[in-house]
Design a protein around this motif. Structure first.
Motif, PDB file in Angstrom:
ATOM      1  N   GLU A  29     -34.488  39.715  32.638  1.00 31.26           N
ATOM      2  CA  GLU A  29     -35.078  41.025  32.949  1.00 31.26           C
ATOM      3  C   GLU A  29     -36.351  41.251  32.148  1.00 31.26           C
ATOM      4  N   VAL A  30     -36.327  40.904  30.874  1.00 36.08           N
ATOM      5  CA  VAL A  30     -37.499  41.092  30.030  1.00 36.08           C
ATOM      6  C   VAL A  30     -38.625  40.138  30.429  1.00 36.08           C
ATOM      7  N   LEU A  31     -38.277  38.931  30.862  1.00 33.94           N
ATOM      8  CA  LEU A  31     -39.302  37.976  31.291  1.00 33.94           C
ATOM      9  C   LEU A  31     -40.043  38.445  32.535  1.00 33.94           C
ATOM     10  N   GLY A  32     -39.389  39.266  33.340  1.00 28.40           N
ATOM     11  CA  GLY A  32     -40.043  39.836  34.515  1.00 28.40           C
ATOM     12  C   GLY A  32     -40.515  38.782  35.496  1.00 28.40           C
ATOM     13  N   GLU A  33     -41.774  38.900  35.920  1.00 29.59           N
ATOM     14  CA  GLU A  33     -42.325  38.017  36.950  1.00 29.59           C
ATOM     15  C   GLU A  33     -42.993  36.770  36.376  1.00 29.59           C
ATOM     16  N   ALA A  34     -42.851  36.536  35.104  1.00 29.35           N
ATOM     17  CA  ALA A  34     -43.522  35.385  34.482  1.00 29.35           C
ATOM     18  C   ALA A  34     -43.153  34.084  35.182  1.00 29.35           C
ATOM     19  N   GLY A  35     -44.162  33.331  35.562  1.00 28.77           N
ATOM     20  CA  GLY A  35     -43.913  32.067  36.245  1.00 28.77           C
ATOM     21  C   GLY A  35     -44.023  30.851  35.354  1.00 28.77           C
ATOM     22  N   THR A  36     -44.756  30.996  34.226  1.00 28.85           N
ATOM     23  CA  THR A  36     -44.923  29.881  33.291  1.00 28.85           C
ATOM     24  C   THR A  36     -44.535  30.349  31.893  1.00 28.85           C
ATOM     25  N   TYR A  47     -30.781  29.235  27.350  1.00 31.50           N
ATOM     26  CA  TYR A  47     -31.479  30.420  27.850  1.00 31.50           C
ATOM     27  C   TYR A  47     -32.836  30.126  28.482  1.00 31.50           C
ATOM     28  N   GLU A  48     -33.165  28.862  28.698  1.00 36.11           N
ATOM     29  CA  GLU A  48     -34.384  28.608  29.452  1.00 36.11           C
ATOM     30  C   GLU A  48     -34.145  29.016  30.903  1.00 36.11           C
ATOM     31  N   PRO A  49     -34.978  29.895  31.446  1.00 36.33           N
ATOM     32  CA  PRO A  49     -34.703  30.462  32.768  1.00 36.33           C
ATOM     33  C   PRO A  49     -34.924  29.459  33.893  1.00 36.33           C
ATOM     34  N   ALA A  50     -34.136  29.601  34.935  1.00 32.62           N
ATOM     35  CA  ALA A  50     -34.269  28.746  36.120  1.00 32.62           C
ATOM     36  C   ALA A  50     -35.366  29.291  37.028  1.00 32.62           C
ATOM     37  N   GLY A  51     -35.917  28.426  37.849  1.00 35.16           N
ATOM     38  CA  GLY A  51     -36.870  28.843  38.856  1.00 35.16           C
ATOM     39  C   GLY A  51     -38.257  29.153  38.343  1.00 35.16           C
ATOM     40  N   ARG A  52     -38.581  28.710  37.134  1.00 38.02           N
ATOM     41  CA  ARG A  52     -39.904  28.926  36.564  1.00 38.02           C
ATOM     42  C   ARG A  52     -40.346  27.632  35.877  1.00 38.02           C
ATOM     43  N   TYR A  53     -41.649  27.496  35.658  1.00 39.05           N
ATOM     44  CA  TYR A  53     -42.112  26.335  34.907  1.00 39.05           C
ATOM     45  C   TYR A  53     -41.934  26.630  33.418  1.00 39.05           C
ATOM     46  N   VAL A  54     -41.199  25.766  32.736  1.00 36.23           N
ATOM     47  CA  VAL A  54     -40.947  25.921  31.295  1.00 36.23           C
ATOM     48  C   VAL A  54     -41.379  24.655  30.570  1.00 36.23           C
ATOM     49  N   LEU A  55     -42.078  24.843  29.462  1.00 38.17           N
ATOM     50  CA  LEU A  55     -42.381  23.753  28.543  1.00 38.17           C
ATOM     51  C   LEU A  55     -41.721  24.093  27.216  1.00 38.17           C
ATOM     52  N   ALA A  56     -40.942  23.163  26.672  1.00 38.49           N
ATOM     53  CA  ALA A  56     -40.266  23.379  25.406  1.00 38.49           C
ATOM     54  C   ALA A  56     -41.067  22.756  24.263  1.00 38.49           C
TER      55      ALA A  56
END
Length: 247
Positions: A29-36, A47-56
């Protein structure tokens, strides 16, 4: 604390630490519409969200090696010197990691440098130190957290457009951080459970053994149950966890 402490205590970390779906929903919810998203101090990827580009970004090779197949790509690096160009991400997030950084203020500036928004999951060391495991059995933990900033300090460092949201711990939390078993005290007698709690692993072994023995004794004779009877009626507890995020 040293942010590579998990090279020493991180073996088998994923056995005790799994994302709780209620905390995941609050974070999403806090991440909102963030895509990257860049996940700093990413550990094994909880807790890395699904459906978005994530770099660790994670300093511990031990933790990176435990990231599951299909997890986001991971770079070896420190929060204070992110190997990322300016403004590359919608959000930089740092979850349950700030207390391990060598210089938390510098790390926050780096998060702000590489992303348009910042999301931090952090604990209040003062509230944490009021948890029964600390007050009644392991008061030395308060010294472990002595230099950890309070959420208000983190928010002030991030600037005026920053919010703080309380994140209570449900009674059946599945993420095995230190106060997760506030209503299930027997769990703290299990060495496997304790192994995934960095605060406990940073204590002197004799101090930890003494505290665990005292808890075992109090559970056996009913002292813990009498002292904490009110907790048994609660479904969730505030032990100081806070989501801190910029607009």
């Amino acid at each position: 604390m040293n942010d590579v402490v998990y090279d020493r205590i991180g073996v088998g970390y994923t056995r005790g630490r799994r994302p709780d779906p209620r905390w995941q929903a609050a974070l999403d919810e806090v991440l909102g519409e963030a895509g990257t998203i860049v996940n700093v101090g990413a550990g094994t990827g909880s807790y890395e969200p699904a459906g978005r580009y994530v770099l660790a970004v994670e300093p511990s090779a031990t933790m990176i090696a435990q990231r599951p197949s299909g997890a986001a790509p991971a770079l070896c690096g420190h929060a204070e010197e992110l190997p990322i160009a300016d403004g590359q991400f919608d959000v930089a997030m740092a979850l349950v990691t700030l207390h391990h950084w060598q210089n938390w203020a510098k790390g926050l500036r780096e998060l702000q440098r590489v992303a348009r928004r910042v999301v931090v999951l952090h604990f209040d060391p003062v509230v944490h130190s009021g948890f029964w495991l600390v007050t009644d059995y392991l008061p030395e933990l308060a010294d472990v957290w002595r230099d950890v900033p309070r959420p208000q300090e983190v928010a002030a460092a991030l600037g005026p457009a920053t919010s703080i949201r309380e994140l209570p711990v449900p009674r059946d939390c599945v993420d095995g951080f230190l106060p997760a078993y506030w209503r299930r005290p027997e769990a703290y007698l299990d060495p496997g459970v304790r192994r995934s709690m960095s605060g406990l692993q940073l204590l002197d072994s004799d101090v930890l053994a003494r505290g665990v023995a005292a808890l075992r004794s109090d559970l056996n004779d009913g002292t813990w149950q009498r002292r904490n009877a009110a907790l048994l009626d609660e479904d969730q507890l505030d032990v100081g966890w806070r989501l801190i995020f910029t607009e």
